[in-house]
Design a protein around this motif. Sequence first.
Motif, short mmCIF file in Angstrom:
data_model
loop_
_atom_site.label_atom_id
_atom_site.label_comp_id
_atom_site.label_asym_id
_atom_site.label_seq_id
_atom_site.Cartn_x
_atom_site.Cartn_y
_atom_site.Cartn_z
N CYS A 168 50.74 -14.99 -1.26
CA CYS A 168 49.38 -15.13 -1.78
C CYS A 168 49.31 -16.16 -2.90
N GLY A 169 48.24 -16.97 -2.86
CA GLY A 169 48.01 -17.95 -3.92
C GLY A 169 47.14 -19.08 -3.41
N GLN A 170 46.98 -20.08 -4.29
CA GLN A 170 46.14 -21.23 -3.95
C GLN A 170 46.86 -22.16 -2.98
N ALA A 171 46.11 -22.66 -2.01
CA ALA A 171 46.70 -23.55 -1.01
C ALA A 171 47.34 -24.79 -1.64
N THR A 172 46.70 -25.35 -2.67
CA THR A 172 47.23 -26.59 -3.25
C THR A 172 48.58 -26.38 -3.94
N THR A 224 44.91 -23.61 10.36
CA THR A 224 44.25 -23.62 9.04
C THR A 224 42.81 -23.12 9.16
N GLY A 225 42.30 -22.65 8.01
CA GLY A 225 40.92 -22.20 7.92
C GLY A 225 40.29 -22.73 6.64
N ALA A 226 39.10 -22.24 6.36
CA ALA A 226 38.27 -22.79 5.28
C ALA A 226 38.97 -22.77 3.92
N GLY A 227 39.92 -21.84 3.71
CA GLY A 227 40.59 -21.73 2.42
C GLY A 227 41.34 -22.99 2.04
N ILE A 228 41.81 -23.76 3.03
CA ILE A 228 42.57 -24.98 2.68
C ILE A 228 41.65 -26.07 2.12
N SER A 229 40.37 -26.01 2.44
CA SER A 229 39.44 -27.03 1.95
C SER A 229 38.66 -26.58 0.72
N LYS A 230 38.86 -25.34 0.31
CA LYS A 230 38.11 -24.79 -0.84
C LYS A 230 38.34 -25.61 -2.10
N GLU A 231 39.60 -25.98 -2.36
CA GLU A 231 39.89 -26.74 -3.59
C GLU A 231 39.50 -28.21 -3.47
N SER A 232 38.99 -28.61 -2.31
CA SER A 232 38.38 -29.94 -2.17
C SER A 232 36.89 -29.87 -2.46
N LEU A 276 50.02 -18.15 4.36
CA LEU A 276 49.77 -18.62 2.99
C LEU A 276 48.27 -18.51 2.76
N ASN A 277 47.86 -17.59 1.90
CA ASN A 277 46.42 -17.35 1.71
C ASN A 277 46.18 -16.80 0.31
N MET A 278 44.97 -16.99 -0.18
CA MET A 278 44.63 -16.51 -1.52
C MET A 278 44.84 -15.00 -1.65
N THR A 301 34.08 -21.61 1.51
CA THR A 301 34.61 -20.82 2.62
C THR A 301 33.43 -20.04 3.24
N PHE A 302 33.73 -19.21 4.22
CA PHE A 302 32.65 -18.45 4.88
C PHE A 302 32.49 -17.04 4.31
N ARG A 303 33.63 -16.33 4.13
CA ARG A 303 33.54 -14.89 3.86
C ARG A 303 33.90 -14.50 2.44
N THR A 320 42.96 -18.71 5.97
CA THR A 320 42.00 -18.11 6.91
C THR A 320 42.02 -16.59 6.76
N SER A 321 40.83 -15.98 6.85
CA SER A 321 40.71 -14.53 6.65
C SER A 321 41.24 -13.74 7.84
N GLY A 322 41.49 -14.42 8.97
CA GLY A 322 42.05 -13.72 10.13
C GLY A 322 41.09 -12.73 10.75
N THR A 381 43.14 -26.53 13.61
CA THR A 381 42.26 -26.12 12.52
C THR A 381 40.99 -25.50 13.05
N GLN A 382 40.54 -24.47 12.32
CA GLN A 382 39.22 -23.89 12.61
C GLN A 382 38.15 -24.68 11.85
N ASN A 383 38.59 -25.56 10.97
CA ASN A 383 37.63 -26.27 10.11
C ASN A 383 36.96 -27.41 10.87
N1 APR Z 1 43.77 -21.27 -1.14
C1 APR Z 1 44.15 -20.45 -0.13
N2 APR Z 1 43.30 -19.57 0.46
C2 APR Z 1 42.06 -19.52 0.01
C3 APR Z 1 41.59 -20.34 -1.04
C4 APR Z 1 42.51 -21.25 -1.63
N3 APR Z 1 42.16 -22.06 -2.64
N4 APR Z 1 40.28 -20.04 -1.27
C5 APR Z 1 39.95 -19.09 -0.40
N5 APR Z 1 41.02 -18.77 0.39
C6 APR Z 1 41.09 -17.79 1.48
C7 APR Z 1 40.19 -16.60 1.31
O1 APR Z 1 40.86 -15.58 0.57
C8 APR Z 1 39.92 -16.18 2.77
O2 APR Z 1 40.87 -15.21 3.20
O3 APR Z 1 40.64 -18.44 2.65
C9 APR Z 1 40.11 -17.47 3.55
C10 APR Z 1 38.83 -18.04 4.15
O4 APR Z 1 38.34 -17.15 5.10
P1 APR Z 1 36.93 -17.39 5.84
O5 APR Z 1 35.88 -17.72 4.83
O6 APR Z 1 36.68 -16.22 6.71
O7 APR Z 1 37.19 -18.73 6.68
P2 APR Z 1 37.92 -18.89 8.08
O8 APR Z 1 39.00 -17.88 8.23
O9 APR Z 1 38.26 -20.32 8.23
O10 APR Z 1 36.76 -18.53 9.09
C11 APR Z 1 37.00 -18.61 10.47
O11 APR Z 1 34.71 -18.20 10.93
O12 APR Z 1 32.46 -18.48 10.52
C12 APR Z 1 33.53 -18.90 11.25
O13 APR Z 1 33.61 -20.84 12.47
C13 APR Z 1 33.81 -20.37 11.17
O14 APR Z 1 35.92 -21.50 11.47
C14 APR Z 1 35.26 -20.44 10.79
C15 APR Z 1 35.78 -19.08 11.19
#
Ligand code: APR
Length: 242
Positions: free
Chosen positions: A222-226, A14-22, A206-208, A26-28, A182-184, A95-97
């Motif tokens: 593609c879509g919202q994690a929740t 998992t990455g920041a996108g899963i916590s966005k709706e909390s 599963l990503n936005m 996110t980062f990018r 996660t943006s990968g 998790t990267q979170n």
């Molecule tokens: N549901 C699903 N995906 C979502 C949502 C959502 N509600 N909101 C945003 N996203 C997606 C975005 O489209 C994006 O592709 O989540 C992804 C978040 O990507 P990043 O901001 O790059 O976060 P992440 O991939 O976790 O970053 C990796 O980079 O800066 C470092 O250490 C930091 O762990 C982090 C790492």
Amino acid sequence: MDRLKATDRIVILTGAGISKESGLDTFRDTDGIWAQYDLEDVATPQGFARNPALVLDFYNARRSGLLDPAVQPNAAHAALARLEREWPGEVLLVTQNIDDLHERGGSTNLIHMHGELMKARCLDTGRAIDWREDITTDTPSPMTGRPGRLRPHVVWFGEMPLEMDRIYTALAECSLFLSIGTSGTVYPAAGFVQEASLHGAYAVELNMEPSAGHTLFDEAICGQATKLVPAFVDRLLALAAM
Ligand code: APR
């Protein structure tokens, strides 16, 4: 994916996108953390050496944000905890979170490969301990009593992520690799899909929006994690019941 057996192992990244709706940024994304701060300043060992107060303040703000009572695990965190409880095979969540929403949501088999915001690490002993307060350049380390020797227990760019041996072993043994929110773009996590696929796993994203490596997945949804994660967990648990 229909060939998946209930005893098969699942690895989820998992990455920041899963916590966005909390309510966590996110980062990018365009409104993300790296649009507001230069990561070289706040997320590298060199940045910490140059200006520790700036780095500590950055993580103090994020820690107090995470402690805001409005920030709670969402339906996606809860669905992954349910999968861990109900899937007969092993489910490992990587998790990267650095937030603690997965554990608050009920997940227990969890690796924080980029560290944990709610821990501080002593620069002299290397020991990490639970920490909920601000850290300043005067805060004494509880391990040694020396001020200025505590840092957030987070992995910065240029540092080695945590528990990589355990993660690569799990990637080689899993039958399903799932990447969520996660943006990968950040390695080594961005390479996990290739590692799992190389060993025969089915890979689902599963990503936005399509991630940087979306073509490496067997399915990219593609879509919202929740919305996507609970539905996908239902689909998996229906397979296990067959
Ligand atoms: N549901 C699903 N995906 C979502 C949502 C959502 N509600 N909101 C945003 N996203 C997606 C975005 O489209 C994006 O592709 O989540 C992804 C978040 O990507 P990043 O901001 O790059 O976060 P992440 O991939 O976790 O970053 C990796 O980079 O800066 C470092 O250490 C930091 O762990 C982090 C790492």
